[in-house]
Design an enzyme around this catalytic site. Structure first.
Site, short mmCIF file in Angstrom:
data_model
loop_
_atom_site.label_atom_id
_atom_site.label_comp_id
_atom_site.label_asym_id
_atom_site.label_seq_id
_atom_site.Cartn_x
_atom_site.Cartn_y
_atom_site.Cartn_z
N CYS A 171 0.84 -1.20 0.00
CA CYS A 171 0.00 0.00 0.00
C CYS A 171 0.87 1.25 0.00
O CYS A 171 1.98 1.25 0.50
CB CYS A 171 -0.95 0.08 1.19
N ARG A 181 3.26 0.24 -5.24
CA ARG A 181 3.09 -0.38 -3.93
C ARG A 181 1.81 -1.20 -3.83
O ARG A 181 1.60 -1.92 -2.86
CB ARG A 181 3.04 0.69 -2.85
N TRP A 234 -2.88 -2.73 -1.53
CA TRP A 234 -2.56 -4.13 -1.82
C TRP A 234 -3.23 -4.91 -0.70
O TRP A 234 -2.81 -4.83 0.46
CB TRP A 234 -1.04 -4.34 -1.83
N ASN A 285 -0.85 1.64 5.79
CA ASN A 285 -0.02 0.63 5.14
C ASN A 285 0.53 -0.26 6.24
O ASN A 285 1.18 0.24 7.15
CB ASN A 285 1.12 1.31 4.37
N GLY A 286 0.26 -1.56 6.16
CA GLY A 286 0.75 -2.46 7.20
C GLY A 286 -0.33 -3.45 7.58
O GLY A 286 -1.32 -3.62 6.85
N GLU A 332 15.36 -18.17 -10.89
CA GLU A 332 14.93 -16.83 -11.30
C GLU A 332 14.07 -16.90 -12.57
O GLU A 332 13.05 -16.21 -12.68
CB GLU A 332 16.18 -15.95 -11.50
N LYS A 338 10.20 -15.64 -12.84
CA LYS A 338 9.73 -14.64 -13.83
C LYS A 338 8.53 -15.17 -14.59
O LYS A 338 7.56 -14.46 -14.79
CB LYS A 338 10.84 -14.29 -14.83
N GLU A 364 5.39 -15.39 -12.31
CA GLU A 364 4.97 -14.06 -11.86
C GLU A 364 4.23 -13.29 -12.96
O GLU A 364 3.26 -12.59 -12.69
CB GLU A 364 6.26 -13.33 -11.46
N HIS A 394 15.06 -37.38 -7.78
CA HIS A 394 14.67 -37.58 -6.38
C HIS A 394 13.22 -37.16 -6.15
O HIS A 394 12.83 -36.91 -5.02
CB HIS A 394 15.63 -36.82 -5.46
N LYS A 399 5.31 -3.83 -6.26
CA LYS A 399 6.74 -3.66 -6.45
C LYS A 399 7.48 -3.64 -5.13
O LYS A 399 8.61 -4.08 -5.02
CB LYS A 399 6.99 -2.36 -7.23
O1 M6R Z 1 12.61 -4.77 -3.29
P1 M6R Z 1 13.16 -6.13 -3.05
O2 M6R Z 1 14.31 -6.47 -3.93
O3 M6R Z 1 13.50 -6.38 -1.59
O4 M6R Z 1 11.98 -7.12 -3.39
C1 M6R Z 1 12.08 -8.48 -3.15
C2 M6R Z 1 11.05 -9.26 -3.94
O5 M6R Z 1 9.76 -8.89 -3.56
C3 M6R Z 1 11.18 -9.05 -5.45
O6 M6R Z 1 12.47 -9.35 -5.88
C4 M6R Z 1 10.17 -9.91 -6.21
O7 M6R Z 1 10.45 -11.25 -6.02
C5 M6R Z 1 10.18 -9.52 -7.68
N1 M6R Z 1 8.90 -8.99 -8.04
C6 M6R Z 1 10.44 -10.65 -8.60
O8 M6R Z 1 10.48 -10.23 -9.92
#
Ligand code: M6R
Length: 606
Positions: free
Chosen positions: A2, A27, A74, A98-99, A478, A482, A485, A501, A601
């Site tokens: 948020c 946010r 959020w 926010n929180g 990673e 991606k 996500e 395994h 983000k």
């Molecule tokens: O701002 P940060 O790097 O601490 O964020 C950590 C994760 O939330 C962030 O890397 C998230 O996994 C990405 N959206 C992945 O693309």
């Protein structure tokens, strides 16, 4: 997560609040809302979805009032709809939050028994009613102080009052909050970025503090309600331009920018005239560090894992890697000679911040690897290594990942050299290779058409797997992150050697599997693992690097070849096609690439 904003001015504030909310959308983007005070009444407008939708609401367009608060949400408690959107208001008080309030259920029961009526399913609404209740007996400062005391959990709050036409209250515990100072107006915001178009004079609230923002001055208080003085910081006033240029999405732009952002990172840390790495003011002697603990979340955690492979390979340091949300609640054995490194693009991730805080409370050495240098994690760490990749807007981290691993690799080289684990000539050669990396990234970016074609198969599949060994394993994780996500396709990253395994049971005819097998020390082993999945019907997309030797294997579905370099640096290049694969899959599915569903983000709740 948020985002919150508050403006107290002599001029109408609704347009500025909406503009700031647009900046805060990274946010959260489930819903948005605004409340202003005018003619002695609180006017509240809220809507499900993006700020654009709120802005178009006719009630916002005619909104009056020279004092107001706004919010992008959020969702944590309650569906993302207009009822649960913030602000939440009683007749007297309106709150943005926010929180997470962990004891909201108990507090709600208590308040309901006193006759308070709740409209939403949110935890935030208890704050509104607590303040309203306290105001029956106490003044503003005492009401706020008593309310904050009874809340468990984390919060950044913006509060306006029906009977106080010149006052916004801000309060912080756990979630970040900044106060900004303008000419004849003052502000409250989740971060300096939201305030930057209005001011570069900022004060950050610390945990437990609250403030009263008037048009002409701001007062700060500690948890006991005692007035305190706070420093005003003057941030750089350059406002970065954030436009997509000719790109359809920020993510596409950020992927393509990587040769430049790598170059910037290299320029900041590599001293080519002396063949050295410049890390100025490093606060510890090298013999004071015998181990490294790397901590992060999501993509930043993958950066930590990547660094572990390098540190172990190139130095004699012991290396530990942790997901921040696990680290913060584990029984940690803190060691004085460990350097704790916190990796975070935003520098605001709640779990990573909590892990840092824990280390600080235990007197540990702390270092932040961040992109946002004004962030909480940067401010509260003993030492900061900025990653210099510029603002990253796309929720999926791309250029920040490459620059995080770049800076961690550079740190690894420097510590390795100082500890005499890496010989000077080897070090010099590695710097030379590093200088060439942006060029290789640029060439690797040219692989495009084939990725677009193979993305069709991923889009139709039930699920997919990403396999790698050694240096390629964190990149496999990673790549899978991606894809899931952005395209909402189930994707698992796995160490290629682990398949037999258990996960091998998932492989069925036609399942797309990405195998990362660059020509490094793990190459032959990975190729064998690749045969095992091909034999079970997988459609293998092999990603390797260019070589004069052909890949000796049959039945590979498709092969992509990145440029060649030394084996330390291949992970950078392998990442690029995986970012593009996720991008094109999401593009073809028509999903919102820069704002994938359910995500934000900056993850400022645990
Ligand atoms: O701002 P940060 O790097 O601490 O964020 C950590 C994760 O939330 C962030 O890397 C998230 O996994 C990405 N959206 C992945 O693309």
């Amino acid at each position: 997560m948020c985002g919150i904003i508050g403006i107290n001015s002599y001029k109408p504030v609704s347009v500025s609040i909406i503009n700031s909310l647009k900046k805060l959308e990274y946010r959260g983007y489930d819903s948005a809302g605004i409340a202003t005070l005018s003619s002695g009444l609180i006017n509240e407008v809220k809507s499900e979805g993006r700020v654009d939708k709120l802005e178009k609401n006719s009630l916002v367009q005619g909104m009056e009032g020279t004092i107001g608060i706004g919010h992008v949400r959020w969702a944590t408690h309650g569906l993302p709809n207009s009822v649960n959107a913030h602000p939440h208001s009683s007749q007297n008080v309106s709150v943005v939050h926010n929180g997470i309030i962990e004891n909201s259920t108990l507090l709600k029961k208590l308040l309901v028994s006193k006759g308070h009526k709740f409209k939403s399913q949110t935890d935030t609404e208890v704050i509104v009613h607590l303040i309203t209740e306290h105001l029956k007996t106490y003044d503003i400062v005492s009401s706020i102080q008593k309310t904050l005391k009874s809340l468990h959990g984390s919060f950044a709050l913006g509060i306006i009052f029906k009977d106080q036409p010149d006052l916004i209250v801000g309060a912080r515990r756990g979630s970040p909050l900044a106060v900004g100072y303008g000419p004849n107006e003052n502000y409250l915001g989740s971060d300096s970025y939201a305030l930057k178009s209005m001011t570069n004079k900022i004060t950050y609230l610390d945990d437990g503090e609250f403030c009263i923002i008037k048009k002409d001055y701001v007062e700060f208080f500690n948890e006991e309600g005692i007035k305190i003085n706070k420093k005003v910081l003057e941030l750089s006033s350059d406002e970065e331009k954030y436009d997509k240029g000719d790109y359809k999405h920020f993510m596409a732009k950020e992927i393509e920018e990587q040769p430049i952002t790598l170059k910037n990172g290299i320029k900041e840390y590599i001293d080519n005239s002396n063949n050295d790495v410049n890390i100025y003011n490093f606060p510890w002697k090298v013999n004071e560090i015998s181990s490294i603990s790397l901590i992060g979340c999501g993509t930043a955690y993958h950066s930590c894992l990547m660094a572990k492979y390098w540190f172990e390979q190139l130095t004699s340091l012991d290396v530990n890697v942790d997901i921040a949300s696990e680290f913060r609640y584990r029984k940690n054995r803190f060691k004085k000679e460990t350097l704790y490194i916190f990796v975070s693009q935003s520098g605001e991730t709640a779990d990573t911040y909590a892990a840092l805080d824990l280390c600080k409370k235990n007197g540990m050495k702390t270092c932040a690897v961040v992109n946002v240098i004004e962030s909480s994690i940067a401010r509260d760490s003993e030492f900061v290594l900025p990653i210099h990749c510029g603002t990253e807007i796309g929720v999926a981290s791309t250029k920040a990942f490459l620059n995080q691993i770049l800076i961690l690799y550079i740190l690894c080289l420097k510590l390795g050299l100082l500890r005499k684990d890496i010989k000077k000539d080897v070090f010099t050669q590695k710097l030379k290779d590093l200088n060439n990396l942006p060029k290789l990234a640029e060439q690797t970016l040219l692989i495009d058409n084939k990725i677009q074609t193979v993305s069709n198969t991923f889009n139709k599949a039930k699920g997919s797997m990403f396999l790698g060994r050694g240096f390629s394993y964190p990149i496999a994780l990673e790549g899978a992150l991606k894809l899931k996500e952005l395209s909402y396709i189930h994707a698992e990253g796995y160490p290629a050697g682990e398949m037999k395994h258990g996960p091998l049971a998932l492989i069925e005819e036609g399942m797309p599997v990405v195998v990362l097998a660059p020509r490094d020390s793990y190459y032959k082993k990975t190729i064998s693992n690749m045969q095992e999945v091909i034999a079970r019907g997988a459609k293998v997309l092999l990603i390797t690097n260019k070589s004069k030797d052909e890949v000796v294997s049959e039945n590979i579905w498709e092969t992509l070849e990145v440029e060649s370099t030394n084996e330390d640096l291949l992970p950078f290049l392998l990442t690029i096609p995986l970012q593009k694969l996720a991008y094109y899959s999401a593009l073809k599915k028509g999903f919102d690439i820069d704002k994938p569903r359910n995500l934000a983000k900056s993850v400022t709740v645990e």
